[in-house]
Design a protein around this motif. Structure first.
Motif, PDB file in Angstrom:
ATOM      1  N   LYS A  14      30.884  39.066 -22.445  1.00  0.00           N
ATOM      2  CA  LYS A  14      30.587  39.235 -23.570  1.00  0.00           C
ATOM      3  C   LYS A  14      29.857  37.949 -23.985  1.00  0.00           C
ATOM      4  O   LYS A  14      28.964  37.716 -24.953  1.00  0.00           O
ATOM      5  CB  LYS A  14      31.402  39.846 -24.482  1.00  0.00           C
ATOM      6  N   VAL A  15      30.939  36.782 -23.718  1.00  0.00           N
ATOM      7  CA  VAL A  15      30.585  35.470 -24.354  1.00  0.00           C
ATOM      8  C   VAL A  15      29.078  34.910 -23.570  1.00  0.00           C
ATOM      9  O   VAL A  15      28.506  34.338 -24.284  1.00  0.00           O
ATOM     10  CB  VAL A  15      31.616  34.649 -23.913  1.00  0.00           C
ATOM     11  N   ASN A  16      29.074  35.292 -22.382  1.00  0.00           N
ATOM     12  CA  ASN A  16      27.696  34.836 -21.963  1.00  0.00           C
ATOM     13  C   ASN A  16      26.400  35.590 -22.569  1.00  0.00           C
ATOM     14  O   ASN A  16      25.366  35.030 -22.402  1.00  0.00           O
ATOM     15  CB  ASN A  16      27.630  35.361 -20.301  1.00  0.00           C
ATOM     16  N   MET A  19      39.504  39.365 -27.600  1.00  0.00           N
ATOM     17  CA  MET A  19      38.257  38.418 -28.238  1.00  0.00           C
ATOM     18  C   MET A  19      38.457  37.896 -29.629  1.00  0.00           C
ATOM     19  O   MET A  19      37.827  38.043 -30.432  1.00  0.00           O
ATOM     20  CB  MET A  19      37.067  39.458 -28.341  1.00  0.00           C
ATOM     21  N   GLU A  20      39.989  37.125 -29.380  1.00  0.00           N
ATOM     22  CA  GLU A  20      40.144  36.408 -30.673  1.00  0.00           C
ATOM     23  C   GLU A  20      39.798  35.219 -30.899  1.00  0.00           C
ATOM     24  O   GLU A  20      39.992  34.507 -29.880  1.00  0.00           O
ATOM     25  CB  GLU A  20      41.823  36.502 -30.839  1.00  0.00           C
ATOM     26  N   ASP A  21      38.869  34.945 -31.882  1.00  0.00           N
ATOM     27  CA  ASP A  21      38.151  33.528 -31.877  1.00  0.00           C
ATOM     28  C   ASP A  21      38.594  32.781 -32.957  1.00  0.00           C
ATOM     29  O   ASP A  21      39.015  33.064 -33.757  1.00  0.00           O
ATOM     30  CB  ASP A  21      36.656  34.005 -31.915  1.00  0.00           C
ATOM     31  N   LEU A  67      27.919  34.447 -31.983  1.00  0.00           N
ATOM     32  CA  LEU A  67      29.488  34.290 -31.508  1.00  0.00           C
ATOM     33  C   LEU A  67      30.361  34.315 -32.613  1.00  0.00           C
ATOM     34  O   LEU A  67      31.562  34.405 -32.374  1.00  0.00           O
ATOM     35  CB  LEU A  67      29.667  33.063 -30.950  1.00  0.00           C
ATOM     36  N   ASN A  68      29.948  34.236 -33.768  1.00  0.00           N
ATOM     37  CA  ASN A  68      30.787  33.928 -35.120  1.00  0.00           C
ATOM     38  C   ASN A  68      30.957  34.893 -35.781  1.00  0.00           C
ATOM     39  O   ASN A  68      31.564  35.030 -37.084  1.00  0.00           O
ATOM     40  CB  ASN A  68      30.800  32.583 -35.615  1.00  0.00           C
ATOM     41  N   THR A 108      33.381  38.737 -39.379  1.00  0.00           N
ATOM     42  CA  THR A 108      33.488  37.803 -38.352  1.00  0.00           C
ATOM     43  C   THR A 108      34.208  38.213 -37.151  1.00  0.00           C
ATOM     44  O   THR A 108      34.299  37.433 -36.180  1.00  0.00           O
ATOM     45  CB  THR A 108      34.455  36.734 -39.205  1.00  0.00           C
ATOM     46  N   LEU A 109      34.558  39.385 -37.086  1.00  0.00           N
ATOM     47  CA  LEU A 109      34.938  40.046 -35.830  1.00  0.00           C
ATOM     48  C   LEU A 109      33.531  39.939 -34.804  1.00  0.00           C
ATOM     49  O   LEU A 109      32.586  40.390 -35.149  1.00  0.00           O
ATOM     50  CB  LEU A 109      35.391  41.347 -35.869  1.00  0.00           C
ATOM     51  N   VAL A 110      33.831  39.331 -33.515  1.00  0.00           N
ATOM     52  CA  VAL A 110      32.629  39.503 -32.698  1.00  0.00           C
ATOM     53  C   VAL A 110      32.212  40.808 -32.317  1.00  0.00           C
ATOM     54  O   VAL A 110      32.910  41.895 -32.372  1.00  0.00           O
ATOM     55  CB  VAL A 110      33.055  38.503 -31.430  1.00  0.00           C
ATOM     56  N   SER A 111      31.050  40.806 -31.853  1.00  0.00           N
ATOM     57  CA  SER A 111      30.267  42.311 -31.564  1.00  0.00           C
ATOM     58  C   SER A 111      31.022  43.209 -30.442  1.00  0.00           C
ATOM     59  O   SER A 111      30.919  44.586 -30.807  1.00  0.00           O
ATOM     60  CB  SER A 111      29.092  42.102 -31.063  1.00  0.00           C
ATOM     61  N   PRO A 112      31.865  42.956 -29.829  1.00  0.00           N
ATOM     62  CA  PRO A 112      32.443  43.690 -29.008  1.00  0.00           C
ATOM     63  C   PRO A 112      33.474  44.591 -29.755  1.00  0.00           C
ATOM     64  O   PRO A 112      33.918  45.989 -29.245  1.00  0.00           O
ATOM     65  CB  PRO A 112      33.340  42.962 -27.907  1.00  0.00           C
TER      66      PRO A 112
END
Length: 384
Positions: A241-243, A219-221, A158-159, A177-181
């Motif tokens: 994607k979070v799931n 998907m900005e975390d 997630l991170n 640190t960008l998420v995988s998508p």
């Protein structure tokens, strides 16, 4: 065209004259590159017919524009953009799509370069299991040397995302640190830069690992006190994607809203394009997705003036099957979601992304930014 950093462009170009003006401005400011997002309808209307592209990039073949037009119509729009191209390099993302070989044959472009990302949205397996399955499928159609750029390996959380990318005949390991998508977008950027002869691997690796790097509104975390907050314009992408990335014991909470295209304000466009569906109904797919994966919903206004809040709320309550709270004011809905969150929770603030303009009525508008609201709230919020 002047455009504030990290904000969406509210009015896009839609005519050849506007394209010419953009080109003139770029020349005047001695810009090195011009990047144009070529929307399906503008392609159909011939807006880009006389633009001399160096590279044309197809990131995804089948994609209904906000669900309004069917896949076959989108296919024909995009095929027109690449049809009989003789001068520009044509970067085409396979993405495990069974239709892509048909598209390549029909477009008849002179210089086609293939790259491959993978689509994990419908998979219950891990990212690499899904990727390996995709590779088997791709290898049945294309030889290993036909695909110039692809994802060799990926280790997402997630991170953080670690990935091994094939860049022509080289291997590039990145940590971001960008998420995988966003790996799909990263690979697209690398392929474009490399084909332009302007890709520096070391500089890119340093750029992509910047902990402050984010893609506005997608998907900005934001990490806060053991919580992960995602801001995304697309509810379905974010939840899917979070799931896939979360731990089993983590809960997904969502600040939800209802997006429609305002019928009155788009009357001229609707008349010109009868193939688009502007009926203001809730998407069954999105509601099904919410009921399946989300633990708690905070339903709020999105600032669309096409329907009254009370009507939207009544319809939402008939369809939602999970615990929920309704707060019309979007700021206070976000605030309540963060106040009631617990360590480990994932809070998805969706359906606006980095869009700032909010319509409060036919004659009224406001400026509202989800990221600004989240940062303001957590600055002063005491959490458990």
């Amino acid at each position: 065209v002047y455009h504030p950093k990290n904000e969406t462009m509210e009015i896009s170009f839609g005519s050849e004259l506007q394209i010419v003006n953009i080109l003139k401005e770029a020349i005047a400011y001695e810009a090195e590159y011009i990047i144009l997002e070529c929307w399906e309808t503008a392609i159909l209307e011939g807006v880009f017919d006389n633009v001399p592209f160096d590279i044309k990039c197809l990131t995804k073949l089948i994609y209904g524009s906000n669900g309004h037009i069917d896949a076959e119509t989108v296919y024909q729009h995009k095929l027109k953009f690449f049809k009989d191209e003789e001068d520009a390099k044509c970067l085409i993302n396979i993405r495990g799509d069974k239709v892509i070989s048909k598209f390549i044959n029909e477009c008849n472009a002179k210089n086609i370069i293939l790259y491959d990302t993978f689509d994990e949205l419908d998979s219950n397996t891990s990212y690499n299991d899904w990727y390996n399955k995709n590779r088997v499928f791709i290898n049945k159609i294309y030889g290993p040397n036909e695909i110039k750029y692809n994802v060799e390996k990926i280790n997402p959380t997630l991170n953080n995302t670690e990935a091994t990318l094939k860049i022509a005949n080289n291997i590039l390991n990145i940590n971001t640190t960008l998420v995988s998508p966003h790996i799909e977008n990263i690979l697209s950027v690398i392929a474009i830069l490399n084909e332009l002869g302007d890709f520096d691997a070391n500089n890119f690796k340093n750029f992509i690992k910047d902990p402050n790097l984010y893609v506005p509104g997608r998907m900005e975390d934001i990490q806060w006190n053991g919580r992960t907050i995602f801001i995304d314009a697309k509810k379905d992408d974010c939840i899917y994607k979070v799931n896939l990335l979360k731990n089993e014991d983590q809960k997904i909470k969502i600040v939800d809203s209802f997006i429609i295209n305002d019928i009155k304000m788009n009357a001229q466009f609707k008349e010109k394009h009868p193939e688009y569906n502007f009926e203001p109904n809730f998407s069954e797919k999105l509601l099904e997705l919410t009921n399946k994966y989300v633990d708690y919903s905070y339903f709020t206004s999105n600032g669309n003036c096409g329907r009254k809040w009370a009507d939207l709320l009544n319809e939402y309550k008939k369809l939602i099957k999970i615990p929920h709270t309704d707060i019309e004011d979007r700021y206070f809905a976000i605030k309540r979601a963060l106040e009631e969150s617990e360590e480990g929770d994932i809070i998805c603030v969706v359906n606006r992304g980095n869009q700032k303009l909010r319509l409060l009525g036919y004659d009224n508008m406001d400026l509202f930014d989800d990221r600004e609201a989240v940062l303001k709230i957590i600055k002063n919020l005491k959490c458990r």
